[in-house]
Design a protein around this motif. Structure first.
Motif, PDB file in Angstrom:
ATOM      1  N   GLN A   2       0.827  -1.194   0.000  1.00  0.00           N
ATOM      2  CA  GLN A   2       0.000   0.000   0.000  1.00  0.00           C
ATOM      3  C   GLN A   2       0.866   1.250   0.000  1.00  0.00           C
ATOM      4  O   GLN A   2       2.023   1.230   0.466  1.00  0.00           O
ATOM      5  CB  GLN A   2      -0.906   0.010   1.233  1.00  0.00           C
ATOM      6  N   ALA A   3       0.309   2.337  -0.478  1.00  0.00           N
ATOM      7  CA  ALA A   3       1.019   3.607  -0.463  1.00  0.00           C
ATOM      8  C   ALA A   3       1.461   3.929   0.962  1.00  0.00           C
ATOM      9  O   ALA A   3       0.715   3.725   1.919  1.00  0.00           O
ATOM     10  CB  ALA A   3       0.126   4.710  -1.005  1.00  0.00           C
ATOM     11  N   GLY A   4       2.690   4.412   1.065  1.00  0.00           N
ATOM     12  CA  GLY A   4       3.261   4.696   2.372  1.00  0.00           C
ATOM     13  C   GLY A   4       4.046   3.545   2.952  1.00  0.00           C
ATOM     14  O   GLY A   4       4.751   3.708   3.950  1.00  0.00           O
ATOM     15  N   GLY A   5       3.933   2.383   2.334  1.00  0.00           N
ATOM     16  CA  GLY A   5       4.615   1.206   2.832  1.00  0.00           C
ATOM     17  C   GLY A   5       6.054   1.119   2.370  1.00  0.00           C
ATOM     18  O   GLY A   5       6.585   2.030   1.716  1.00  0.00           O
ATOM     19  N   SER A   6       6.680  -0.007   2.715  1.00  0.00           N
ATOM     20  CA  SER A   6       8.098  -0.211   2.422  1.00  0.00           C
ATOM     21  C   SER A   6       8.323  -1.577   1.793  1.00  0.00           C
ATOM     22  O   SER A   6       7.557  -2.518   2.017  1.00  0.00           O
ATOM     23  CB  SER A   6       8.924  -0.125   3.706  1.00  0.00           C
ATOM     24  N   LEU A   7       9.377  -1.649   1.012  1.00  0.00           N
ATOM     25  CA  LEU A   7       9.850  -2.910   0.455  1.00  0.00           C
ATOM     26  C   LEU A   7      11.360  -2.845   0.369  1.00  0.00           C
ATOM     27  O   LEU A   7      11.933  -1.753   0.232  1.00  0.00           O
ATOM     28  CB  LEU A   7       9.300  -3.161  -0.947  1.00  0.00           C
ATOM     29  N   ARG A   8      12.002  -4.003   0.417  1.00  0.00           N
ATOM     30  CA  ARG A   8      13.437  -4.056   0.180  1.00  0.00           C
ATOM     31  C   ARG A   8      13.713  -5.036  -0.942  1.00  0.00           C
ATOM     32  O   ARG A   8      13.335  -6.220  -0.855  1.00  0.00           O
ATOM     33  CB  ARG A   8      14.209  -4.477   1.426  1.00  0.00           C
ATOM     34  N   LEU A   9      14.362  -4.533  -1.967  1.00  0.00           N
ATOM     35  CA  LEU A   9      14.766  -5.368  -3.092  1.00  0.00           C
ATOM     36  C   LEU A   9      16.203  -5.825  -2.897  1.00  0.00           C
ATOM     37  O   LEU A   9      17.031  -5.091  -2.352  1.00  0.00           O
ATOM     38  CB  LEU A   9      14.652  -4.593  -4.412  1.00  0.00           C
ATOM     39  N   SER A  10      16.477  -7.025  -3.359  1.00  0.00           N
ATOM     40  CA  SER A  10      17.832  -7.566  -3.314  1.00  0.00           C
ATOM     41  C   SER A  10      18.236  -7.995  -4.711  1.00  0.00           C
ATOM     42  O   SER A  10      17.392  -8.406  -5.517  1.00  0.00           O
ATOM     43  CB  SER A  10      17.899  -8.774  -2.383  1.00  0.00           C
ATOM     44  N   CYS A  11      19.530  -7.934  -4.968  1.00  0.00           N
ATOM     45  CA  CYS A  11      20.052  -8.378  -6.253  1.00  0.00           C
ATOM     46  C   CYS A  11      21.387  -9.056  -6.003  1.00  0.00           C
ATOM     47  O   CYS A  11      22.334  -8.414  -5.545  1.00  0.00           O
ATOM     48  CB  CYS A  11      20.224  -7.215  -7.208  1.00  0.00           C
ATOM     49  N   ALA A  12      21.441 -10.326  -6.305  1.00  0.00           N
ATOM     50  CA  ALA A  12      22.670 -11.093  -6.131  1.00  0.00           C
ATOM     51  C   ALA A  12      23.336 -11.294  -7.488  1.00  0.00           C
ATOM     52  O   ALA A  12      22.694 -11.752  -8.439  1.00  0.00           O
ATOM     53  CB  ALA A  12      22.358 -12.438  -5.498  1.00  0.00           C
ATOM     54  N   ALA A  13      24.612 -10.947  -7.556  1.00  0.00           N
ATOM     55  CA  ALA A  13      25.378 -11.104  -8.787  1.00  0.00           C
ATOM     56  C   ALA A  13      26.285 -12.316  -8.674  1.00  0.00           C
ATOM     57  O   ALA A  13      26.882 -12.562  -7.631  1.00  0.00           O
ATOM     58  CB  ALA A  13      26.208  -9.853  -9.050  1.00  0.00           C
ATOM     59  N   SER A  14      26.407 -13.046  -9.766  1.00  0.00           N
ATOM     60  CA  SER A  14      27.311 -14.192  -9.805  1.00  0.00           C
ATOM     61  C   SER A  14      27.992 -14.235 -11.158  1.00  0.00           C
ATOM     62  O   SER A  14      27.568 -13.604 -12.116  1.00  0.00           O
ATOM     63  CB  SER A  14      26.542 -15.493  -9.550  1.00  0.00           C
ATOM     64  N   GLY A  15      29.067 -14.980 -11.213  1.00  0.00           N
ATOM     65  CA  GLY A  15      29.817 -15.060 -12.451  1.00  0.00           C
ATOM     66  C   GLY A  15      31.019 -14.127 -12.419  1.00  0.00           C
ATOM     67  O   GLY A  15      31.648 -13.943 -11.397  1.00  0.00           O
ATOM     68  N   VAL A  34      13.315   9.764  -6.023  1.00  0.00           N
ATOM     69  CA  VAL A  34      13.387   8.801  -4.922  1.00  0.00           C
ATOM     70  C   VAL A  34      14.299   9.265  -3.785  1.00  0.00           C
ATOM     71  O   VAL A  34      14.383   8.597  -2.748  1.00  0.00           O
ATOM     72  CB  VAL A  34      13.858   7.409  -5.414  1.00  0.00           C
ATOM     73  N   LYS A  35      14.958  10.384  -3.957  1.00  0.00           N
ATOM     74  CA  LYS A  35      15.849  10.889  -2.909  1.00  0.00           C
ATOM     75  C   LYS A  35      15.087  11.078  -1.604  1.00  0.00           C
ATOM     76  O   LYS A  35      13.991  11.628  -1.586  1.00  0.00           O
ATOM     77  CB  LYS A  35      16.479  12.217  -3.330  1.00  0.00           C
ATOM     78  N   GLY A  36      15.702  10.621  -0.516  1.00  0.00           N
ATOM     79  CA  GLY A  36      15.071  10.743   0.792  1.00  0.00           C
ATOM     80  C   GLY A  36      14.103   9.618   1.111  1.00  0.00           C
ATOM     81  O   GLY A  36      13.653   9.487   2.256  1.00  0.00           O
ATOM     82  N   ARG A  37      13.773   8.801   0.099  1.00  0.00           N
ATOM     83  CA  ARG A  37      12.847   7.679   0.332  1.00  0.00           C
ATOM     84  C   ARG A  37      13.510   6.326   0.097  1.00  0.00           C
ATOM     85  O   ARG A  37      13.175   5.351   0.766  1.00  0.00           O
ATOM     86  CB  ARG A  37      11.627   7.800  -0.593  1.00  0.00           C
ATOM     87  N   ASN A  86      28.534  -9.886  -3.180  1.00  0.00           N
ATOM     88  CA  ASN A  86      28.163  -9.355  -4.510  1.00  0.00           C
ATOM     89  C   ASN A  86      26.666  -9.103  -4.590  1.00  0.00           C
ATOM     90  O   ASN A  86      26.013  -9.453  -5.589  1.00  0.00           O
ATOM     91  CB  ASN A  86      28.593 -10.327  -5.611  1.00  0.00           C
ATOM     92  N   THR A  87      26.151  -8.491  -3.566  1.00  0.00           N
ATOM     93  CA  THR A  87      24.713  -8.248  -3.478  1.00  0.00           C
ATOM     94  C   THR A  87      24.457  -6.766  -3.246  1.00  0.00           C
ATOM     95  O   THR A  87      25.149  -6.126  -2.461  1.00  0.00           O
ATOM     96  CB  THR A  87      24.083  -9.069  -2.343  1.00  0.00           C
ATOM     97  N   VAL A  88      23.470  -6.245  -3.940  1.00  0.00           N
ATOM     98  CA  VAL A  88      23.069  -4.864  -3.761  1.00  0.00           C
ATOM     99  C   VAL A  88      21.595  -4.857  -3.349  1.00  0.00           C
ATOM    100  O   VAL A  88      20.817  -5.719  -3.770  1.00  0.00           O
ATOM    101  CB  VAL A  88      23.310  -4.042  -5.044  1.00  0.00           C
ATOM    102  N   TYR A  89      21.263  -3.900  -2.501  1.00  0.00           N
ATOM    103  CA  TYR A  89      19.907  -3.801  -1.967  1.00  0.00           C
ATOM    104  C   TYR A  89      19.308  -2.445  -2.309  1.00  0.00           C
ATOM    105  O   TYR A  89      20.035  -1.466  -2.492  1.00  0.00           O
ATOM    106  CB  TYR A  89      19.920  -3.969  -0.452  1.00  0.00           C
ATOM    107  N   LEU A  90      18.009  -2.405  -2.343  1.00  0.00           N
ATOM    108  CA  LEU A  90      17.308  -1.132  -2.488  1.00  0.00           C
ATOM    109  C   LEU A  90      16.191  -1.107  -1.457  1.00  0.00           C
ATOM    110  O   LEU A  90      15.197  -1.822  -1.597  1.00  0.00           O
ATOM    111  CB  LEU A  90      16.742  -0.963  -3.896  1.00  0.00           C
ATOM    112  N   GLN A  91      16.403  -0.325  -0.409  1.00  0.00           N
ATOM    113  CA  GLN A  91      15.376  -0.140   0.603  1.00  0.00           C
ATOM    114  C   GLN A  91      14.461   0.977   0.148  1.00  0.00           C
ATOM    115  O   GLN A  91      14.921   2.098  -0.065  1.00  0.00           O
ATOM    116  CB  GLN A  91      16.004   0.200   1.954  1.00  0.00           C
ATOM    117  N   MET A  92      13.189   0.681   0.023  1.00  0.00           N
ATOM    118  CA  MET A  92      12.235   1.660  -0.478  1.00  0.00           C
ATOM    119  C   MET A  92      11.219   1.957   0.619  1.00  0.00           C
ATOM    120  O   MET A  92      10.574   1.041   1.131  1.00  0.00           O
ATOM    121  CB  MET A  92      11.529   1.124  -1.725  1.00  0.00           C
ATOM    122  N   ARG A  93      11.097   3.233   0.950  1.00  0.00           N
ATOM    123  CA  ARG A  93      10.151   3.656   1.995  1.00  0.00           C
ATOM    124  C   ARG A  93       9.213   4.702   1.418  1.00  0.00           C
ATOM    125  O   ARG A  93       9.469   5.297   0.380  1.00  0.00           O
ATOM    126  CB  ARG A  93      10.905   4.225   3.196  1.00  0.00           C
TER     127      ARG A  93
END
Length: 124
Positions: free
Chosen positions: A13-26, A64-67, A77-84
Protein backbone atom coordinates in the motif's frame (compact mmCIF):
# COMPACT_ATOMS: atom_id res chain seq x y z
CA UNK A 1 29.21 -13.67 -18.12
CA UNK A 2 27.37 -12.18 -15.18
CA UNK A 3 24.08 -13.36 -13.78
CA UNK A 4 21.86 -11.09 -11.73
CA UNK A 5 18.89 -12.26 -9.73
CA UNK A 6 16.48 -9.81 -8.15
CA UNK A 7 14.03 -10.55 -5.37
CA UNK A 8 11.83 -8.72 -2.92
CA UNK A 9 9.18 -7.17 -5.11
CA UNK A 10 5.50 -7.36 -4.37
CA UNK A 11 2.29 -5.50 -3.69
CA UNK A 12 2.28 -2.82 -1.01
CA UNK A 13 0.00 0.00 0.00
CA UNK A 14 1.02 3.61 -0.46
CA UNK A 15 3.26 4.70 2.37
CA UNK A 16 4.62 1.21 2.83
CA UNK A 17 8.10 -0.21 2.42
CA UNK A 18 9.85 -2.91 0.46
CA UNK A 19 13.44 -4.06 0.18
CA UNK A 20 14.77 -5.37 -3.09
CA UNK A 21 17.83 -7.57 -3.31
CA UNK A 22 20.05 -8.38 -6.25
CA UNK A 23 22.67 -11.09 -6.13
CA UNK A 24 25.38 -11.10 -8.79
CA UNK A 25 27.31 -14.19 -9.81
CA UNK A 26 29.82 -15.06 -12.45
CA UNK A 27 32.50 -12.66 -13.67
CA UNK A 28 31.94 -9.89 -11.14
CA UNK A 29 35.56 -9.29 -10.12
CA UNK A 30 35.80 -6.01 -12.05
CA UNK A 31 32.51 -4.49 -10.96
CA UNK A 32 32.56 -0.70 -11.30
CA UNK A 33 29.04 -0.02 -10.12
CA UNK A 34 25.69 -1.65 -9.56
CA UNK A 35 22.39 0.04 -9.96
CA UNK A 36 18.64 -0.13 -10.01
CA UNK A 37 16.41 1.01 -12.83
CA UNK A 38 12.67 0.75 -13.30
CA UNK A 39 10.22 0.66 -16.13
CA UNK A 40 6.50 1.25 -15.95
CA UNK A 41 4.12 0.18 -18.72
CA UNK A 42 4.33 2.54 -21.66
CA UNK A 43 7.34 4.38 -20.26
CA UNK A 44 11.05 4.24 -20.86
CA UNK A 45 13.39 2.58 -18.44
CA UNK A 46 14.59 5.13 -15.91
CA UNK A 47 17.41 5.36 -13.43
CA UNK A 48 16.56 4.88 -9.76
CA UNK A 49 19.78 4.46 -7.77
CA UNK A 50 23.36 3.28 -8.16
CA UNK A 51 26.45 2.67 -6.12
CA UNK A 52 30.09 2.99 -7.12
CA UNK A 53 31.49 -0.34 -6.01
CA UNK A 54 34.90 0.83 -4.75
CA UNK A 55 34.34 4.44 -3.70
CA UNK A 56 30.92 3.59 -2.23
CA UNK A 57 29.48 6.76 -3.70
CA UNK A 58 25.74 6.62 -4.20
CA UNK A 59 23.51 8.20 -6.83
CA UNK A 60 19.76 8.71 -6.71
CA UNK A 61 17.07 9.93 -9.03
CA UNK A 62 15.41 13.08 -7.73
CA UNK A 63 12.10 11.26 -7.54
CA UNK A 64 13.39 8.80 -4.92
CA UNK A 65 15.85 10.89 -2.91
CA UNK A 66 15.07 10.74 0.79
CA UNK A 67 12.85 7.68 0.33
CA UNK A 68 15.09 5.00 -1.20
CA UNK A 69 18.47 3.84 0.01
CA UNK A 70 20.90 1.71 -1.97
CA UNK A 71 23.37 -0.42 -0.07
CA UNK A 72 25.58 -3.37 -0.74
CA UNK A 73 27.34 -6.34 0.69
CA UNK A 74 30.43 -6.50 -1.49
CA UNK A 75 31.54 -9.82 -0.05
CA UNK A 76 28.27 -11.34 -1.25
CA UNK A 77 28.16 -9.36 -4.51
CA UNK A 78 24.71 -8.25 -3.48
CA UNK A 79 23.07 -4.86 -3.76
CA UNK A 80 19.91 -3.80 -1.97
CA UNK A 81 17.31 -1.13 -2.49
CA UNK A 82 15.38 -0.14 0.60
CA UNK A 83 12.24 1.66 -0.48
CA UNK A 84 10.15 3.66 2.00
CA UNK A 85 7.14 5.94 1.72
CA UNK A 86 6.19 4.23 -1.50
CA UNK A 87 3.83 5.98 -3.86
CA UNK A 88 1.62 4.64 -6.66
CA UNK A 89 4.00 6.37 -9.10
CA UNK A 90 6.72 3.97 -7.92
CA UNK A 91 4.82 1.10 -9.49
CA UNK A 92 7.11 -0.48 -12.08
CA UNK A 93 9.28 -3.43 -12.84
CA UNK A 94 12.60 -2.89 -11.09
CA UNK A 95 15.79 -4.09 -12.72
CA UNK A 96 19.20 -4.61 -11.22
CA UNK A 97 22.20 -3.98 -13.46
CA UNK A 98 25.96 -4.17 -13.30
CA UNK A 99 28.49 -1.77 -14.78
CA UNK A 100 31.89 -3.38 -15.27
CA UNK A 101 33.53 -0.92 -17.63
CA UNK A 102 33.01 2.52 -16.17
CA UNK A 103 31.06 5.55 -17.21
CA UNK A 104 28.45 7.50 -15.31
CA UNK A 105 26.42 4.94 -13.35
CA UNK A 106 23.13 6.73 -13.94
CA UNK A 107 22.90 5.95 -17.63
CA UNK A 108 21.46 2.61 -18.72
CA UNK A 109 23.83 2.17 -21.66
CA UNK A 110 26.79 2.07 -19.28
CA UNK A 111 25.46 -1.12 -17.68
CA UNK A 112 26.43 -4.32 -19.43
CA UNK A 113 24.33 -6.98 -17.70
CA UNK A 114 20.77 -6.89 -16.45
CA UNK A 115 18.52 -9.03 -14.32
CA UNK A 116 15.04 -10.15 -15.28
CA UNK A 117 13.43 -7.65 -12.96
CA UNK A 118 11.03 -7.81 -10.05
CA UNK A 119 7.60 -6.23 -10.03
CA UNK A 120 6.71 -3.57 -7.47
CA UNK A 121 3.10 -2.50 -7.28
CA UNK A 122 1.97 0.27 -4.96
CA UNK A 123 -1.75 0.59 -4.39
CA UNK A 124 -3.40 3.86 -3.42
Amino acid sequence: QVQLEESGGGLVQAGGSLRLSCAASGRTFNTYAMGWFRQAPGKEREFVAAMDWSARRTYYADSVKGRFIISSDNAKNTVYLQMRSLKPDDTARYYCAINRFGGLPTIPKNFDSWGQGTQVTVSS
